[in-house]
Design a protein around this motif. Structure first.
Motif, PDB file in Angstrom:
ATOM      1  N   HIS A 240      -6.882   5.834   6.000  1.00  0.00           N
ATOM      2  CA  HIS A 240      -5.946   5.388   6.971  1.00  0.00           C
ATOM      3  C   HIS A 240      -6.596   4.472   7.943  1.00  0.00           C
ATOM      4  O   HIS A 240      -5.740   3.278   8.466  1.00  0.00           O
ATOM      5  N   GLU A 241      -7.909   4.578   8.022  1.00  0.00           N
ATOM      6  CA  GLU A 241      -8.744   3.567   9.050  1.00  0.00           C
ATOM      7  C   GLU A 241      -8.511   1.973   8.575  1.00  0.00           C
ATOM      8  O   GLU A 241      -8.180   1.158   9.195  1.00  0.00           O
TER       9      GLU A 241
ATOM     10  N   TYR B  99       0.558  -0.426   6.333  1.00  0.00           N
ATOM     11  CA  TYR B  99       1.077   0.245   5.089  1.00  0.00           C
ATOM     12  C   TYR B  99       1.981  -0.651   4.129  1.00  0.00           C
ATOM     13  O   TYR B  99       2.292  -0.511   3.029  1.00  0.00           O
ATOM     14  N   ASP B 100       2.489  -1.889   4.789  1.00  0.00           N
ATOM     15  CA  ASP B 100       3.171  -2.733   4.204  1.00  0.00           C
ATOM     16  C   ASP B 100       2.580  -3.949   3.695  1.00  0.00           C
ATOM     17  O   ASP B 100       2.987  -4.785   3.028  1.00  0.00           O
ATOM     18  N   THR B 101       1.030  -3.886   3.855  1.00  0.00           N
ATOM     19  CA  THR B 101       0.375  -4.767   3.016  1.00  0.00           C
ATOM     20  C   THR B 101       0.513  -5.102   1.806  1.00  0.00           C
ATOM     21  O   THR B 101       0.247  -4.151   1.070  1.00  0.00           O
TER      22      THR B 101
ATOM     23  N   ILE C 277       0.658  -1.221   0.070  1.00  0.00           N
ATOM     24  CA  ILE C 277      -0.125  -0.137   0.002  1.00  0.00           C
ATOM     25  C   ILE C 277       0.837   1.224  -0.152  1.00  0.00           C
ATOM     26  O   ILE C 277       0.589   2.337  -0.712  1.00  0.00           O
ATOM     27  N   ARG C 278       1.993   1.285   0.628  1.00  0.00           N
ATOM     28  CA  ARG C 278       2.872   2.318   0.853  1.00  0.00           C
ATOM     29  C   ARG C 278       3.442   2.692  -0.611  1.00  0.00           C
ATOM     30  O   ARG C 278       3.603   3.888  -0.991  1.00  0.00           O
ATOM     31  N   GLU C 279       3.813   1.590  -1.364  1.00  0.00           N
ATOM     32  CA  GLU C 279       4.412   1.651  -2.619  1.00  0.00           C
ATOM     33  C   GLU C 279       3.309   2.297  -3.348  1.00  0.00           C
ATOM     34  O   GLU C 279       3.604   3.139  -4.404  1.00  0.00           O
TER      35      GLU C 279
ATOM     36  N   LYS D 123       7.200   8.996   6.568  1.00  0.00           N
ATOM     37  CA  LYS D 123       6.058   8.108   7.023  1.00  0.00           C
ATOM     38  C   LYS D 123       4.886   9.069   7.398  1.00  0.00           C
ATOM     39  O   LYS D 123       3.629   8.638   7.334  1.00  0.00           O
ATOM     40  N   ASP D 124       5.179  10.297   8.056  1.00  0.00           N
ATOM     41  CA  ASP D 124       4.095  10.962   8.622  1.00  0.00           C
ATOM     42  C   ASP D 124       3.394  11.693   7.471  1.00  0.00           C
ATOM     43  O   ASP D 124       2.020  11.631   7.368  1.00  0.00           O
TER      44      ASP D 124
END
Length: 281
Positions: A158-159, A168-170, A131-133, A145-146
């Motif tokens: 976010h929730e 976020y690493d999903t 998800i982060r990528e 990150k913030d």
């Protein structure tokens, strides 16, 4: 043997398409003299465009003022998405020019021009990865990150992200197969928050969603369009009645523009589109 031959033929066709893409010339600036872009009025001046023999636009003239919302409406096939492609310079107009604060699009570096636009579509692109990528995809700088969390909070995602065990690493499957349509849209909106560009292009981002997801995305978009010049492709008249300017596209060009109240009184095509949607709602 028959399956093997089928696989070879399929691979052959795919390989040909890949090499056709690799053989394409790299995009480059049309002019040697380039100016620095500045945020201001976006103007389409005498724009003409066609796909081969199919004419799409003739003499399109339109001004889009800073920090306003402009909606594009019209029947299917009149060129609403093509207009987005021209604004993002995926295509060059066959005639006319696009001006930004009085400067021709041909005199502004292509990469710098595109860096001023964010695009949120109905079918938002989700790639295989975390998800982060996906949120930081296309961002040409280090992102903290913030920043990612703040963008996700504003996009109302976010929730649900933190409800996953890996947060976020999903890992997301190709095209976001393990996410709902509303979740994918909100990740796409979070990406637009991170880009923080002066121009925002929206292709009816709330279409084909359930009521709960639609309300969440509308709230996220309200946050996103603040102090931006926003251009919306609208499929539902009800979603753009408060736009600063509504542009009605018909075959070959613009049949009218103005506010909702002005067009509902004066433009027959806009009246027809509005009445048709009332009958089907």
């Amino acid at each position: 043997m028959s399956r093997f031959i089928t696989s070879v033929q399929s691979a052959k066709g795919s390989t040909e398409r890949i090499f056709n893409i690799l053989d394409e010339e790299d995009e480059k600036n049309k002019n040697d003299f380039l100016e620095e872009p500045s945020f201001g009025t976006l103007e389409l001046k005498d724009i003409g465009f066609a796909y081969g023999e199919k004419n799409i636009f003739e003499n399109i003239n339109l001004k889009i003022m800073p920090n306003t919302v402009t909606a594009l409406v019209g029947p299917s096939g009149v060129g609403k998405t093509t207009l987005f492609y021209l604004l993002e310079r995926f295509y060059d107009p066959l005639k006319g020019e696009i001006l930004l604060d009085g400067k021709s699009h041909l005199n502004i570096d292509l990469d710098k021009w595109r860096s001023m636009f964010s695009y949120v579509s109905q079918d938002c692109p989700i790639l295989a990865g975390t998800i982060r990528e996906n949120i930081t995809y296309g961002i040409q700088r280090e992102v903290s990150k913030d920043e990612i969390i703040n963008a996700s909070i504003l996009a109302n995602c976010h929730e649900f992200i933190t409800s996953f065990s890996d947060g976020y690493d999903t890992i997301l499957g190709e095209r976001g197969i393990n996410l709902s349509g509303g979740q994918k849209q909100r990740i796409s909106i979070a990406r637009a928050f991170l880009r923080d560009t002066p121009f925002l292009l929206l292709d009816e981002a709330t279409a084909n969603l359930d009521t709960n997801s639609e309300n969440m995305i509308k709230h996220a978009l309200d946050n996103l369009i603040y102090k931006k010049t926003t251009i919306v492709i609208a499929h539902r008249i009800s979603t753009i009645q408060n736009a600063d300017q509504i542009v009605v596209l018909d075959q070959g060009g613009i049949s009218g523009f103005g506010t909702h109240d002005q067009l509902i009184k004066s433009n027959k095509l806009y009246q027809l589109l509005s009445n048709q949607q009332k009958m089907t709602s």
